[in-house]
Design a protein around this motif. Structure first.
Motif, PDB file in Angstrom:
ATOM      1  N   LYS A  29      -4.463  19.231  34.038  1.00 56.93           N
ATOM      2  CA  LYS A  29      -3.375  18.791  34.891  1.00 56.93           C
ATOM      3  C   LYS A  29      -3.833  18.869  36.336  1.00 56.93           C
ATOM      4  O   LYS A  29      -3.983  19.947  36.895  1.00 56.93           O
ATOM      5  N   ARG A  30      -4.078  17.698  36.895  1.00 58.96           N
ATOM      6  CA  ARG A  30      -4.549  17.599  38.274  1.00 58.96           C
ATOM      7  C   ARG A  30      -5.720  18.538  38.549  1.00 58.96           C
ATOM      8  O   ARG A  30      -6.822  18.320  38.115  1.00 58.96           O
ATOM      9  N   ASN A  31      -5.443  19.659  39.246  1.00 60.24           N
ATOM     10  CA  ASN A  31      -6.526  20.517  39.712  1.00 60.24           C
ATOM     11  C   ASN A  31      -6.722  21.746  38.836  1.00 60.24           C
ATOM     12  O   ASN A  31      -7.414  22.679  39.215  1.00 60.24           O
ATOM     13  N   LYS A  32      -6.084  21.743  37.631  1.00 60.39           N
ATOM     14  CA  LYS A  32      -6.202  22.910  36.775  1.00 60.39           C
ATOM     15  C   LYS A  32      -6.670  22.511  35.382  1.00 60.39           C
ATOM     16  O   LYS A  32      -6.311  21.454  34.876  1.00 60.39           O
ATOM     17  N   LEU A  33      -7.471  23.397  34.780  1.00 56.71           N
ATOM     18  CA  LEU A  33      -8.014  23.149  33.444  1.00 56.71           C
ATOM     19  C   LEU A  33      -7.586  24.263  32.501  1.00 56.71           C
ATOM     20  O   LEU A  33      -7.552  25.432  32.885  1.00 56.71           O
ATOM     21  N   ASP A  34      -7.232  23.883  31.285  1.00 57.00           N
ATOM     22  CA  ASP A  34      -6.997  24.855  30.217  1.00 57.00           C
ATOM     23  C   ASP A  34      -8.222  24.843  29.319  1.00 57.00           C
ATOM     24  O   ASP A  34      -8.599  23.793  28.791  1.00 57.00           O
TER      25      ASP A  34
END
Length: 473
Positions: A29-34
């Motif tokens: 999600k945009r600037n975050k990674l899971d």
């Protein structure tokens, strides 16, 4: 290529190696990674990930080889000792060389050839296209239960049996896509399983994915038209009409050779793209980065059914002592046409180039011993057919000056030579495979059954579908 650029390209299913762990991206999600590694999950910002990888690499600019060690993993090599199986009713033709895919802007007036091809289609094995279906009650004598069984008629209209224009067009387009290194259509774009990382379409190399706009179309889309990327903004010009038009192939019912009554066949089954050992390249998975679909799906011709008699159908008939035993809930009874019926249809074309016309002619007539497949029950050997161009007519140059001369006879060989010289190179793997699977001569035996017995798959979990030209081990 900078590390930032590489991280910016990361998508769901890609792998990240750092801090002694190999993580898979399960969401972005945009600037975050899971990320996930086995049972270990963590969330991380792109900035934090870049900082960690920079510290690991010790440099800001890294080579492709260095990035590969940090981000992603090498594609698993095919096991030379793998077990393979070939006697299956379908196989996959190689997509082609992705470095030789040629896309151009669409034009509906670039070619000088307009006219029509008057064709015949003769089925060499039984053929069936879906018409009216009626359900009948059948009682199971063993348990006393009553269930519905399907009786299916051949498709008809105005006193004629027919093979639809869409069926003809789809088959010919499939051939043309292979010959011209074009995009592949009708690949599932949704995940087959909620636990998958990739859809089947995402396992198609980018170069072969469906064309998205008319400024960048493959050979087949320029010829047959394209609906483009339907998710694009409304004011974009993303679709175009085709330049080739098919009529239905028809035969008068009074002339047709059809079975006297409904024939109960074994259950046809459905496609199973989740069966990765057959649908994906060796060891591929919808969860694994670098996995790729095997290619374009085609069905083998059944040698025993080419111009065969009724006995050649014994392997696909439902067995039983009486009609109620043969007619079950899970199978259907078909009223199909016997071999050697002659259908007629036309193909109109407008503004084709010489090579487009040559490819169309070749894809219709093919070569000696090469046949098309049409209709239902292809896995059972149905639908093997030969197309012949009876008349090749080009628009006359005097068409608008004369009331009597509309067409001139065309020279097929002239256009065929252009197509063969440019596209039918036997050095191309996909051309060799296409000719092999369309040939009535093959080393497969479907006289007992087109499918292995029900226990085969559970007993052969380490067996992969052999390639078309591969010798089984």
């Amino acid at each position: 290529m900078t590390l930032e650029e590489k991280i910016a390209e990361l998508k769901v299913g890609d792998k990240i190696k750092f801090e002694g762990q190999e993580y898979i991206v399960i969401n972005r999600k945009r600037n975050k990674l899971d990320l996930k590694a086995g049972t270990l999950s963590r969330k991380i910002s792109v900035e934090e990930l870049i900082e960690k990888l920079k510290n690991l690499a010790k440099v800001e600019e890294v080579s492709q080889e260095e990035i590969a060690k940090i981000v992603g993993s090498e594609e698993e090599k095919e096991d030379p000792n793998r077990k393979t199986y070939k006697n299956y009713p379908y196989n996959f033709v190689f997509l082609g060389d992705k470095n030789k895919v040629e896309r151009k802007p669409y034009s509906d007036s670039i070619g000088n050839n307009s006219g029509k091809l008057i064709c015949s289609l003769v089925n060499k094995t039984p053929i069936f296209t879906n018409g009216k279906t009626k359900k009948i009650d059948v009682k199971d004598e063993r348990n006393g239960k009553t269930y519905k069984h399907s009786l299916e008629d051949f498709l008809e209209d105005n006193g004629k049996y027919l093979v639809t224009s869409s069926s003809l067009k789809g088959e010919i387009r499939n051939i043309i896509e292979i010959i011209t290194n074009s995009c592949i259509k009708n690949v599932e774009s949704e995940k087959l399983n909620r636990k998958d990382f990739y859809t089947p379409l995402e396992l198609v190399p980018e170069e072969f994915r469906p064309c998205k706009n008319i400024e960048n179309l493959c050979f087949a889309c320029r010829m047959f038209g394209s609906t483009g990327d339907q998710k694009s903004v409304e004011d974009e010009n993303i679709s175009c009409i085709g330049k080739v038009y098919f009529t239905d192939a028809t035969i008068d019912k009074k002339k047709a050779k059809i079975v006297a009554d409904y024939v109960p066949l074994k259950a046809l089954g459905t496609p199973h793209p989740t069966f990765t050992r057959f649908y994906l390249k060796d060891r591929g998975s919808y969860k694994k980065e670098g996995s790729t679909i095997r290619g374009r799906k085609f069905y083998w011709h059944h040698r025993d059914k080419i111009n065969g008699n009724e006995n050649s159908l014994n392997s696909i008939r439902m067995k039983g002592k009486n009609e109620s035993d043969k007619r079950k809930k899970f199978n259907a009874s078909l009223k199909f046409l016997k071999p050697d019926n002659k259908f007629e249809f036309e193909v109109s074309f407008k503004n084709l180039t010489d090579e487009e016309l040559g490819v169309l002619i070749y894809s219709l007539e093919l070569e000696d011993n090469l046949l098309h497949k049409f209709g239902k029950a292809k896995a059972f050997g149905f639908g093997s057919s030969k197309i012949t161009i009876e008349k090749f007519l080009l628009d006359s140059k005097d068409k608008y000056r004369s009331f009597t001369k509309t067409y001139d006879e065309g020279n097929k060989e002239k256009y065929l030579k252009i197509a063969k010289d440019k596209y039918l190179d036997e050095n191309r793997k996909e051309i060799r495979e296409l000719k092999a699977i369309l040939n009535i001569v093959n080393d497969l035996d479907f006289s007992n059954s087109p499918f292995p017995d029900i226990n085969w798959f559970s007993k052969n979990k380490d067996v992969y579908l052999a390639e078309i030209l591969e010798k089984v081990k």
